[in-house]
Design a protein around this motif. Structure first.
Motif, PDB file in Angstrom:
ATOM      1  N   GLY A   1       0.826  -1.201   0.000  1.00 38.24           N
ATOM      2  CA  GLY A   1       0.000   0.000   0.000  1.00 38.24           C
ATOM      3  C   GLY A   1       0.864   1.256   0.000  1.00 38.24           C
ATOM      4  N   LEU A   2       0.204   2.389  -0.156  1.00 39.28           N
ATOM      5  CA  LEU A   2       0.929   3.652  -0.250  1.00 39.28           C
ATOM      6  C   LEU A   2       1.724   3.987   1.003  1.00 39.28           C
TER       7      LEU A   2
ATOM      8  N   GLU B   1      -4.237  10.745  -2.681  1.00 40.09           N
ATOM      9  CA  GLU B   1      -3.353  10.166  -1.667  1.00 40.09           C
ATOM     10  C   GLU B   1      -1.944   9.961  -2.222  1.00 40.09           C
ATOM     11  N   LEU B   2      -1.860   9.592  -3.503  1.00 42.80           N
ATOM     12  CA  LEU B   2      -0.548   9.410  -4.126  1.00 42.80           C
ATOM     13  C   LEU B   2       0.178  10.743  -4.228  1.00 42.80           C
ATOM     14  N   LEU B   3      -0.510  11.774  -4.687  1.00 43.95           N
ATOM     15  CA  LEU B   3       0.118  13.081  -4.857  1.00 43.95           C
ATOM     16  C   LEU B   3       0.603  13.624  -3.518  1.00 43.95           C
TER      17      LEU B   3
ATOM     18  N   VAL C   1       9.213  14.148  -0.868  1.00 43.87           N
ATOM     19  CA  VAL C   1      10.201  15.140  -1.283  1.00 43.87           C
ATOM     20  C   VAL C   1      10.506  16.096  -0.138  1.00 43.87           C
ATOM     21  N   ALA C   2       9.486  16.454   0.620  1.00 43.68           N
ATOM     22  CA  ALA C   2       9.682  17.379   1.730  1.00 43.68           C
ATOM     23  C   ALA C   2      10.634  16.818   2.795  1.00 43.68           C
ATOM     24  N   ARG C   3      10.642  15.499   2.956  1.00 45.33           N
ATOM     25  CA  ARG C   3      11.529  14.897   3.975  1.00 45.33           C
ATOM     26  C   ARG C   3      12.868  14.479   3.389  1.00 45.33           C
ATOM     27  N   GLY C   4      13.109  14.775   2.092  1.00 43.14           N
ATOM     28  CA  GLY C   4      14.412  14.509   1.503  1.00 43.14           C
ATOM     29  C   GLY C   4      14.499  13.288   0.619  1.00 43.14           C
ATOM     30  N   CYS C   5      13.384  12.604   0.378  1.00 43.30           N
ATOM     31  CA  CYS C   5      13.375  11.445  -0.515  1.00 43.30           C
ATOM     32  C   CYS C   5      13.530  11.910  -1.963  1.00 43.30           C
TER      33      CYS C   5
ATOM     34  N   ALA D   1       1.609  16.495  -8.746  1.00 40.43           N
ATOM     35  CA  ALA D   1       1.929  16.712  -7.338  1.00 40.43           C
ATOM     36  C   ALA D   1       2.601  18.059  -7.101  1.00 40.43           C
ATOM     37  N   GLY D   2       2.823  18.816  -8.185  1.00 41.79           N
ATOM     38  CA  GLY D   2       3.453  20.129  -8.059  1.00 41.79           C
ATOM     39  C   GLY D   2       4.961  20.078  -7.931  1.00 41.79           C
ATOM     40  N   LEU D   3       5.566  18.932  -8.239  1.00 39.59           N
ATOM     41  CA  LEU D   3       7.001  18.761  -8.031  1.00 39.59           C
ATOM     42  C   LEU D   3       7.844  19.251  -9.203  1.00 39.59           C
ATOM     43  N   LEU D   4       7.209  19.641 -10.303  1.00 39.66           N
ATOM     44  CA  LEU D   4       7.951  20.134 -11.460  1.00 39.66           C
ATOM     45  C   LEU D   4       8.019  21.653 -11.509  1.00 39.66           C
ATOM     46  N   ASP D   5       7.269  22.326 -10.672  1.00 39.60           N
ATOM     47  CA  ASP D   5       7.208  23.788 -10.723  1.00 39.60           C
ATOM     48  C   ASP D   5       8.595  24.395 -10.524  1.00 39.60           C
ATOM     49  N   GLY D   6       9.040  25.150 -11.530  1.00 36.40           N
ATOM     50  CA  GLY D   6      10.331  25.808 -11.433  1.00 36.40           C
ATOM     51  C   GLY D   6      11.513  24.877 -11.615  1.00 36.40           C
ATOM     52  N   ARG D   7      11.255  23.623 -11.945  1.00 37.21           N
ATOM     53  CA  ARG D   7      12.339  22.655 -12.092  1.00 37.21           C
ATOM     54  C   ARG D   7      12.519  22.256 -13.551  1.00 37.21           C
ATOM     55  N   ARG D   8      13.760  21.955 -13.929  1.00 32.06           N
ATOM     56  CA  ARG D   8      14.053  21.353 -15.220  1.00 32.06           C
ATOM     57  C   ARG D   8      13.584  19.911 -15.201  1.00 32.06           C
ATOM     58  N   CYS D   9      13.087  19.430 -16.332  1.00 35.91           N
ATOM     59  CA  CYS D   9      12.603  18.055 -16.403  1.00 35.91           C
ATOM     60  C   CYS D   9      12.570  17.629 -17.865  1.00 35.91           C
ATOM     61  N   THR D  10      12.309  16.339 -18.088  1.00 31.79           N
ATOM     62  CA  THR D  10      12.184  15.852 -19.454  1.00 31.79           C
ATOM     63  C   THR D  10      11.156  14.737 -19.504  1.00 31.79           C
ATOM     64  N   VAL D  11      10.840  14.307 -20.725  1.00 33.45           N
ATOM     65  CA  VAL D  11       9.861  13.252 -20.955  1.00 33.45           C
ATOM     66  C   VAL D  11      10.100  12.732 -22.378  1.00 33.45           C
TER      67      VAL D  11
END
Length: 321
Positions: free
Chosen positions: A62-63, A88-90, A97-101, A116-126
């Motif tokens: 489980g999650l 719940e996943l988001l 991420v907040a705890r350093g994972c 989940a808002g984890l790409l805001d202001g970040r470089r990324c690819t797909v």
């Protein structure tokens, strides 16, 4: 240390992308003195999930298992571009991420990170097929379309399927050093590091357009890619002034004469490298780059790789001529 690794799955998960994560982090290679991870497969949507290939996966955690992870991997799944993600996943991804994972996406798994808002202001690819959709869905993300992976710690994103291997080996290299990463790559029979980016794998046919005014000139340019061409010469062929020709060309093709010509020449060079035994010098001449140095320069700028590397990738070893 990256000891605890979890792959979190959504319905329609792609088996290959899941397999990449399992292969790098889930196998016991202690017989070679390699690190062993506490690896788990987690479901975000119920006890049994359907895979993209049609079979099902059960016996999933489980999650709550994500709360212990040092690395959470999100493989590609069906409809990731348009689906709604379980809240719940988001929230679990945000807490992690907040705890350093660290979190890693393989191909379209990046859309879950965006939700989940984890790409805001970040470089990324797909994967190159999803670049436009990712850019539209998450305008605050800085999408880099031509790379195999991006490490914008603690968020790591990778492009198409095999680029997940590159990203995973990068994490192993970062965590345990080059020697360990090379040993894992050797066991997998893959290169520990690939040159270039995904630009060399992108299909880029030029968009069709009416080209009412410059159509005949375009056809002539395609037939004579090996010739030197100037805007003045092309304008004269179209019976226009250079300024008017350049403006009409941009309107009807969406690009400049130089960029159009360069892309056509690169495409021809790709075709010749894939389908003939001609030397790189000969390919350069036929494609209008003059010599091998000119072809190499434009290949590196356009595709992020060299002509020799491109030929090895898409055709096999260069024949001895």
């Amino acid at each position: 240390m990256m000891q605890n690794v979890a792959a979190v799955l959504l319905d329609g998960v792609h088996p290959f992308e899941l397999g990449v994560v399992c292969e790098v982090f889930g196998l016991d290679r202690s017989d070679q003195g390699l690190p062993v991870h506490d690896f788990a497969v987690v479901s975000a949507e119920g006890p049994v999930l359907r895979t993209h290939a049609g079979f099902t996966i059960g016996g999933l955690h489980g999650l709550d298992r994500l709360e212990e992870a040092d690395l959470i991997a999100v493989p590609a799944s069906d409809e990731n571009v348009t689906r709604t993600y379980p809240p719940e996943l988001l929230e679990a991804l945000r807490r992690a991420v907040a705890r350093g994972c660290r979190v890693l996406s393989v191909c379209s798994g990046v859309f879950a990170l965006g939700a989940a808002g984890l790409l805001d202001g970040r470089r990324c690819t797909v994967h190159w097929r999803h670049v436009d959709a990712l850019t539209r869905a998450y305008p605050r993300a800085i999408v880099e379309p031509d790379v195999l992976y991006v490490d914008e710690g603690p968020v790591i994103t990778s492009a198409g399927s095999a680029a997940g291997i590159d990203a995973c080996l990068h994490l192993v290299r970062q965590e345990y050093g080059t020697e360990v990463a090379n040993m894992v790559a050797r066991r997998m029979v893959v290169p520990p590091h690939r040159d270039g980016g995904q630009a060399q794998f992108i299909e880029r046919p030029l968009p069709a357009s009416p080209c009412d005014t410059v159509g005949e000139v375009l056809e002539w340019m395609e037939r004579h890619l090996d010739r030197e061409m100037t805007v003045e010469q092309l304008a004269a062929r179209a019976h226009m002034s250079p300024r008017t020709f350049a403006r009409r060309f941009q309107q009807e093709t969406g690009t400049t004469p130089y960029r159009w010509l360069l892309r056509q020449r690169v495409l021809l060079a790709q075709e010749l490298l894939e389908g003939t035994d001609e030397t790189v010098e000969s390919v350069a001449g036929r494609a209008g780059f003059g010599n091998a140095a000119g072809l190499r320069h434009h290949f590196l700028r356009t595709l992020g790789t060299t002509p020799h590397s491109y030929r090895r990738t898409f055709r096999g070893p260069t024949p001895v001529l």
